[in-house]
Structures are given as C-alpha cells and as structure tokens.
Design an enzyme around this catalytic site. Structure first.
Site, PDB file in Angstrom:
ATOM      1  N   LYS A  59       0.816  -1.221   0.000  1.00 35.25           N
ATOM      2  CA  LYS A  59       0.000   0.000   0.000  1.00 35.25           C
ATOM      3  C   LYS A  59       0.849   1.271   0.000  1.00 35.25           C
ATOM      4  CE  LYS A  59      -4.100  -2.018   0.175  1.00 35.25           C
ATOM      5  NZ  LYS A  59      -5.090  -1.852  -0.910  1.00 35.25           N
TER       6      LYS A  59
ATOM      7  N   GLU B 139      -9.567   5.922   3.086  1.00 36.57           N
ATOM      8  CA  GLU B 139     -10.446   4.866   3.574  1.00 36.57           C
ATOM      9  C   GLU B 139      -9.568   3.655   3.827  1.00 36.57           C
ATOM     10  OE1 GLU B 139      -9.825   5.275   0.417  1.00 36.57           O
ATOM     11  OE2 GLU B 139      -9.302   3.219  -0.105  1.00 36.57           O
TER      12      GLU B 139
ATOM     13  N   SER C 181       1.736  -9.624  -1.059  1.00 39.86           N
ATOM     14  CA  SER C 181       1.398  -8.198  -0.955  1.00 39.86           C
ATOM     15  C   SER C 181       1.594  -7.631   0.446  1.00 39.86           C
ATOM     16  CB  SER C 181      -0.034  -7.964  -1.421  1.00 39.86           C
ATOM     17  OG  SER C 181      -0.937  -8.777  -0.692  1.00 39.86           O
TER      18      SER C 181
HETATM   19  C1  PLP Z   1      -1.692  -7.053   2.318  1.00 37.10           C
HETATM   20  C2  PLP Z   1      -2.813  -6.670   1.443  1.00 37.10           C
HETATM   21  N1  PLP Z   1      -2.955  -7.267   0.257  1.00 37.10           N
HETATM   22  C3  PLP Z   1      -3.966  -6.969  -0.576  1.00 37.10           C
HETATM   23  C4  PLP Z   1      -4.930  -6.038  -0.235  1.00 37.10           C
HETATM   24  C5  PLP Z   1      -6.055  -5.802  -1.178  1.00 37.10           C
HETATM   25  O1  PLP Z   1      -5.973  -4.589  -1.882  1.00 37.10           O
HETATM   26  P1  PLP Z   1      -5.607  -4.543  -3.410  1.00 37.10           P
HETATM   27  O2  PLP Z   1      -6.489  -5.514  -4.111  1.00 37.10           O
HETATM   28  O3  PLP Z   1      -5.895  -3.139  -3.813  1.00 37.10           O
HETATM   29  O4  PLP Z   1      -4.190  -4.887  -3.562  1.00 37.10           O
HETATM   30  C6  PLP Z   1      -4.819  -5.368   0.994  1.00 37.10           C
HETATM   31  C7  PLP Z   1      -5.823  -4.355   1.380  1.00 37.10           C
HETATM   32  O5  PLP Z   1      -5.900  -3.881   2.465  1.00 37.10           O
HETATM   33  C8  PLP Z   1      -3.739  -5.698   1.847  1.00 37.10           C
HETATM   34  O6  PLP Z   1      -3.604  -5.090   3.039  1.00 37.10           O
END
Ligand code: PLP
Lengths: 416, 271
Positions: free
Chosen positions: A109, A131, A398
């Site tokens: 993020k 948000e 992620s």
């Molecule tokens: C670690 C992590 N991965 C994925 C996401 C999902 O978001 P996005 O689909 O925008 O990557 C989040 C959202 O809070 C997250 O904290």
C-alpha cells in the site's frame, strides 16, 4: 546458430508502457468500464487532480523524489525470493515470491500513498483523508502524513475497526484521526462512501488518497502507475535471476492494486499468464464471498463502472471474507476490462483454503503472510502442480501477516 | 412542453417561487409516501422530489442516509418507487414528480426499460446524482425519447465551462447545490449563493432551484429572493424520522412545516 529466447533481449518496460495497450482512454474508460460517475461538486477537483497527475508523471524532479523515497523510506526494491522448500513440496513449477511484505509498514500500500502524498503536497493540500479495510492503507497514509506533516483522517468501517485493532492503534500513534463508520454494512465500501462525503465537504484543502485502483478517473490509472513499480522490478529481477520471464503471475484482488501493479508491466508479454484471485469467503455457491469478477455483474459504484456484487434491484450487497482487505463488493475497472478481454484470468479462493496456505507458508518458508496474500498463495499451490518443474510462478506477497495474528488466533480458539 | 416546464411557466406567470420538498420514497414505510406526497401538495409544494433509496448514497448526509436505510430495510426498490408515483398520479395529474437518486438501480433496470416504466408511471424527470454530463449521453437519450427531463446539479466548484456544458444537456430546471458538502450539511452563505445563481441564470435559460442547507422559514425566504425554486430535503426527512413510531402523524406535521415555508416564500414573492 542458437537464437536466444526473445524475452532475454526485452528491456524492462518504461513507466509509460508503449505499444498496443493504452488504457484508459482520455475519459478514463477501460473499454466499457471505469469513467467518472461522481456528483458535480467533485468534477472540477478531479479535473485538477488529473492535470496535476499528468504533469508530475512526466516531471523528472517529482519522479526523482518519488524514487528516492521508495528506496530510502520504503526499502525498495523489494526482493524476489525463490520458495524452494515449498516448490519442492508442490512438485511442479518453481514458486517465487515478490516480497512486498518487507516494505515499510508491511504491505504494498505504501508505494501508492507515498506517490499520492507527494502529489498532495505539490498541489498545496494540507489535509489528507483515506479509507481503509484491513488498516494497511490507513497505516500507510498515516505514515506518510506524519512524515510530511499533513493532517490525516482515516475512515474505517466499524466492523473492521473491531477486527483490525492493532492497525487502528498504529494509525493513532502516527497522529491520524480514525473515524469509525457506522453506516451501511460498516466495512470498506462504507468507509469509502464516508471519505467521499468528507472530500465533497472539504475539497479546497483536502486530498483524498484512495487506497486501491477503484474510484473515479484518474484514480484507477494513477494508483496503478504508482503500484507498477512492483511489476517493473519483478520483470527485471526475474530476468536477472532465471534468464526469462515468469510463466504465470498470481496476485490477490480486493480492489486490485497489488495485482495490477504486478500485472501492468507484463501486459504485453503474451507468454506470461496472469491470475487475479478474489475472496470466495465461505464458497461462491453460498453467496457469502467477495468475488465480483467471478460471481457479480457490471454496475456503477464509487465513481466507476465495474463488476459489482449487487442484488436484483441494484443495491450493493454485503461481502464476506476472512481478510478485511479483500472485503469489497467492487473491483478496479481495469480488472473488469482485463477479464472481458481475456488477458487475465480471475479465480477465487475460500477462507479455509487461504488459511491453510497461511499456515503452510509460515511453516515451510518461515514467512507469515497477510491473509489477503494467502489467497494468492493458495491459488499458486493449486497451479504449481499443473506446471512443469522448469516453469515458474511469481506470487505477489502483498503484505505480512502481523496484523492478522488476532484473527487467526481467534479462529483457533485462542485469546491473545 | 413537459409537465415541469409547464409548471415553471405557470409559476412565473403568477410571480410565485416554487417550493420543492424532497422525501425518500418508502421512509419510514412504503405506505407513508403517497399520502405524504398529497399532503405536501396541499401545503403548497409545486413539484416533488422523490428519493430512490440506494445502498451507497455518497452525496447524502446522515439524515438522508438513515432514511435510505429505513426504506431499504422495507425492501423498497426502484420498481416500488415507480408504483408509488403511479398511485400518486392517479389522484394528482398536475404536480410534477422528479426522481432523485443514484445510477446503479437504473443501470440494473436498463435505461430504456426505466424510461418506459417511469413515463408510464407519470414520472416527469430524474436527477441522477452520480451521472455528470460526460457520462450521461445514453441516459439523456433514453429519457428524452420518452419526454422525461434529466435535471442536473451545479455546484460551488462548477467552472464557467462546466456551467455551459450542463446548460447544453439539462432540461426542466437545474439544481444549484448551495454548499460544498452533503445533503443536510452546512451553513448557507447567502451572498455567495445569490452571486452564483445570477451567473448560472446568465448562462442557462432554465429555472434555477437552490437546495442543500435550507432548514427553516428564514433560509427558505432568503433563497426565494434569488432563486426560482426552493428545495428542502433533510429538514423534512429529520421530522419524518422523529415520527418513525407514529407514521400516521407524518403527513400532518410535514404539511404544517411546509405551510410555514410557503408563507415565508409567499411574503418574499409579494414584496
Ligand atoms: C496485504 C494486502 N494485500 C492486498 C490487499 C487488497 O488490496 P488490493 O487488491 O488493492 O491490492 C490489501 C488491502 O488492504 C492488503 O492489506
């Protein structure tokens, strides 16, 4: 004479990405998706944002500042890691992990919040709002606000405030005001509604940092461009490490920012398959899930046209996922377009499958993944055995699982 | 001429500023709405804005959000709202009704199907909050094809170019949002509103209504001095909310409130 595989000579694609793929169009449309579906009050501020963004996208000074922050503050480039033990167990393709979990604040993020906050400062805004669902985007926003000395308000659904206590406390430590949103389903979508309302009210001095590739134009394109650093690095790292591009990319999809960040620089590499993984919750058949691309249909929400979870009357319905960050009834419009055009595939993973992958990675590789990322891992675990050992899968890890200790412990009947 | 245009022409002839109440359809109960609409006309409403409940009302403040949640809890859908208008129209062939809401319920019904059903029910126009002119061409075409007006919002942030753009596509009237904010918010800066309304009037040859932030007879009178229509929403809806447990009292109480506003506006019109 042996000819080198064409891929070897491919230089990493530049930020702008040339050739055939050029979405969105000038009006922010990805085919029939995307666009600008907002009240009149926001139309001019969005035009100003678009103008500023387009200007700074090509401004070497802005890009240099962004790059320096990504390196020194976020810790980029994030490594790719060959999960050898896990790959051996899966007995198929080699699985590599893009370690976004190692970023400052623990997820992808921050790549986006750094970019948007620098833009906010360039635009003379003194207050940022955001948000958040899992709290990762809220923490990332509060972090950059603290660093730049900007006032920060984070909107978070009441349900998420309860299940992500640790992140709420982190945001408060960082000086942000966390507003618990009590309307609607009290989750991410309602937090987004409330942030939009704040923005309409305080549009003169406030910059709204949207945390994913959703919202009105230019957000889906802008957030993608800030997150594309993931894919650009990955492309170069995989070439350097394995001498070729990965055969498949796998990423979880909430709004879709970590997925598009990984996919985008590979879009024109036809040999690279892309898998976006939504949250199947209790299972697609139960209706208790958060998988609009797999089980929803197109509609308009939060400023853009995309796949949504809605009832027969067009009301948005409640979603369910073990992971707060995937608990969103919409999805970035570019994913809707990549789905329809067939360039990317979208599948879904249940809570139980994600939880199993969470434990497997933790025990096999000593890496505790976020529950969101665990959806991508669970899919990779299904995909790898269907592929050859000399093929590779790159999974976007992620985020890290620290924020999920409470959720997982509770599921196991423990009180921390 | 559309029923909306006719109504404004006749009001202009009589030197009367329009009073336009907003209520959320089906709040607090589907059976409340039609009698309430008639009571509002009896108390001096010249046009009615009927809110179509949507799960994610990003332009609405807490008062109308809660009204929306009450209506949704009773399962009120766009189709129900159309049937309420049909019932209203059976008794009142003259008072224009404009539906106000968000795009998705219309998108799901289909633009053409919506336009046909709305016209058949006796709806006169629609104000779709999250459809700016840039995204509205197909919706405008469908509504125009059935003689329905698409009413647009203008905001304090609208540039001269945007005012011109909206002037090209709006019909019926335009709705100036008097405050930066959501419904029910804020404090009216009456001098600023007067200046903006006159700018809009010099660019767009349609009646200009002003809403957001009008909560009592005094603010209604002040706005009546500069606008063609006074639009009142949250002040009505919060009175409805207070009577949730005694819905039979709602039409009377709201009629009394509107009569006060009407009297204040009439005094301005007479002066
Ligand atoms: C670690 C992590 N991965 C994925 C996401 C999902 O978001 P996005 O689909 O925008 O990557 C989040 C959202 O809070 C997250 O904290």
């Amino acid at each position: 004479m042996a000819t080198a595989p064409a891929i070897l000579s491919d230089p990493p694609l530049p930020a702008g990405l040339g050739q055939g793929y050029h979405w969105p169009d000038a009006h922010g449309h990805f085919g029939p998706y995307g666009g600008l579906f907002v009240p009149e009050t926001l139309m001019h501020p969005l035009a100003q944002l678009r103008e500023a963004y387009e200007h700074y996208l090509g401004d070497p000074e802005f890009q240099a500042e962004l790059d320096a922050d990504l390196q020194d503050y976020v810790g980029r480039p994030s490594p790719i890691y060959h999960a050898q033990r896990w790959s051996r167990d899966l007995d198929g393709a080699q699985v590599y992990l893009k370690r976004e979990d190692l970023n400052h604040t623990g997820a992808h993020k921050i790549n986006n919040t750094i970019g948007q906050a620098l833009l906010a400062r360039r635009m003379g805004k003194t207050r940022i709002i955001a948000e958040t669902g899992a709290g990762q985007h809220g923490v990332a926003s509060a972090t950059v606000a603290a660093r730049l000395g900007l006032e920060c308000v984070v909107y978070m659904g009441e349900v998420d405030v309860a299940r992500q206590e640790a992140n709420v406390y982190r945001m408060r430590l960082l000086g942000a005001r966390v507003v618990s949103v009590k309307s609607g389903s009290r989750t991410l979508k309602d937090a987004l509604n409330e942030a939009m309302r704040d923005w309409v009210t305080n549009v003169d001095d406030t910059f709204y940092i949207i945390g994913t590739v959703a919202g009105p134009h230019p957000y889906p394109a802008m957030v993608r461009d800030f997150q594309a650093v993931i894919g650009r690095e990955s492309r170069a790292q995989m070439l350097a490490r394995t001498g070729r591009l990965p055969d498949a990319l796998v990423a979880c999809v909430g709004g879709g920012s970590n997925a598009i960040g990984l996919f985008y620089p590979f879009i024109e590499d036809a040999g690279v398959a892309m898998y976006g993984i939504e949250a199947a919750g209790d299972g697609l058949a139960t209706g208790r899930h958060a998988a609009p691309l797999n089980a929803g249909r197109p509609g308009v929400l939060h400023g853009n046209r995309t796949y949504l979870m809605e009832d027969a009357n067009g009301q948005i319905i409640e979603t369910h996922s073990i992971s707060a960050g995937l608990d969103y009834p919409g999805v970035g419009p570019e994913h809707a377009w990549l789905k329809d055009s067939g360039r990317a595939h979208y599948d879904a993973i249940t809570d139980a499958e994600a939880l199993a992958a969470f434990h497997t990675l933790t025990r096999t590789e000593g890496i505790i993944p976020a529950l969101e990322s665990s959806h991508a891992l669970a899919y990779a675990a299904k995909l790898a055995p269907t592929m050859r050992r000399d093929q590779s899968i790159l999974v976007n890890l992620s985020g890290r699982g620290d924020k999920d200790m409470h959720t997982v412990a509770t599921l196991e009947g423990l009180v921390l | 001429m559309s029923r909306i245009a006719e109504r404004f022409a006749s009001l202009r002839g009589r030197g009367r500023t329009a009073l336009i109440p907003f209520v959320t359809a089906g709040d607090p109960h589907p059976s409340t709405t039609v009698p309430l609409m008639h009571a509002m006309v009896g108390a001096g409403a010249d046009l009615i804005e009927l809110g179509v409940p949507f799960s994610d009302p990003i332009a609405d403040g807490p008062v109308i959000q809660r009204a929306t949640e009450r209506a949704l809890a009773r399962g009120v859908s766009l189709a129900h709202v159309l049937s309420m208008v049909r019932a209203f129209r059976a008794q009142d062939p003259d008072t224009p009704v404009v539906l106000m809401g968000y795009l998705n319920p219309i998108e799901v019904m289909g633009y053409e199907r919506f336009a046909v059903a709305a016209q058949a029910a006796g709806v006169d126009g629609a104000l779709v909050v999250d459809v700016p002119p840039e995204e509205g061409a197909e919706l405008v075409a469908a509504l125009r094809g059935r003689g329905l007006d698409l009413v647009y919002l203008l905001a304090p942030t609208s540039t001269p170019e945007r005012i011109r753009l909206i002037g090209e596509v709006a019909s019926g009237f335009v709705y100036y949002v008097a405050v930066k904010g959501v419904t029910g918010a804020g404090h009216l800066d009456l001098d600023a509103v007067a200046a903006r309304v006159s700018t809009i009037k010099s660019a767009i040859p349609l009646p200009v209504g002003v809403g957001f932030g009008i909560k009592d007879a005094a603010t209604a009178a002040a706005v009546a001095a500069v606008a063609d229509a006074v639009i009142v929403g949250s002040a009505i809806v919060s009175r409805i909310e207070a009577l949730e447990q005694t819905p039979e009292a709602i039409p009377g109480v709201i009629a009394e409130f509107l009569a006060d506003l009407r009297a204040a506006i009439d005094a301005v019109d007479a002066g």
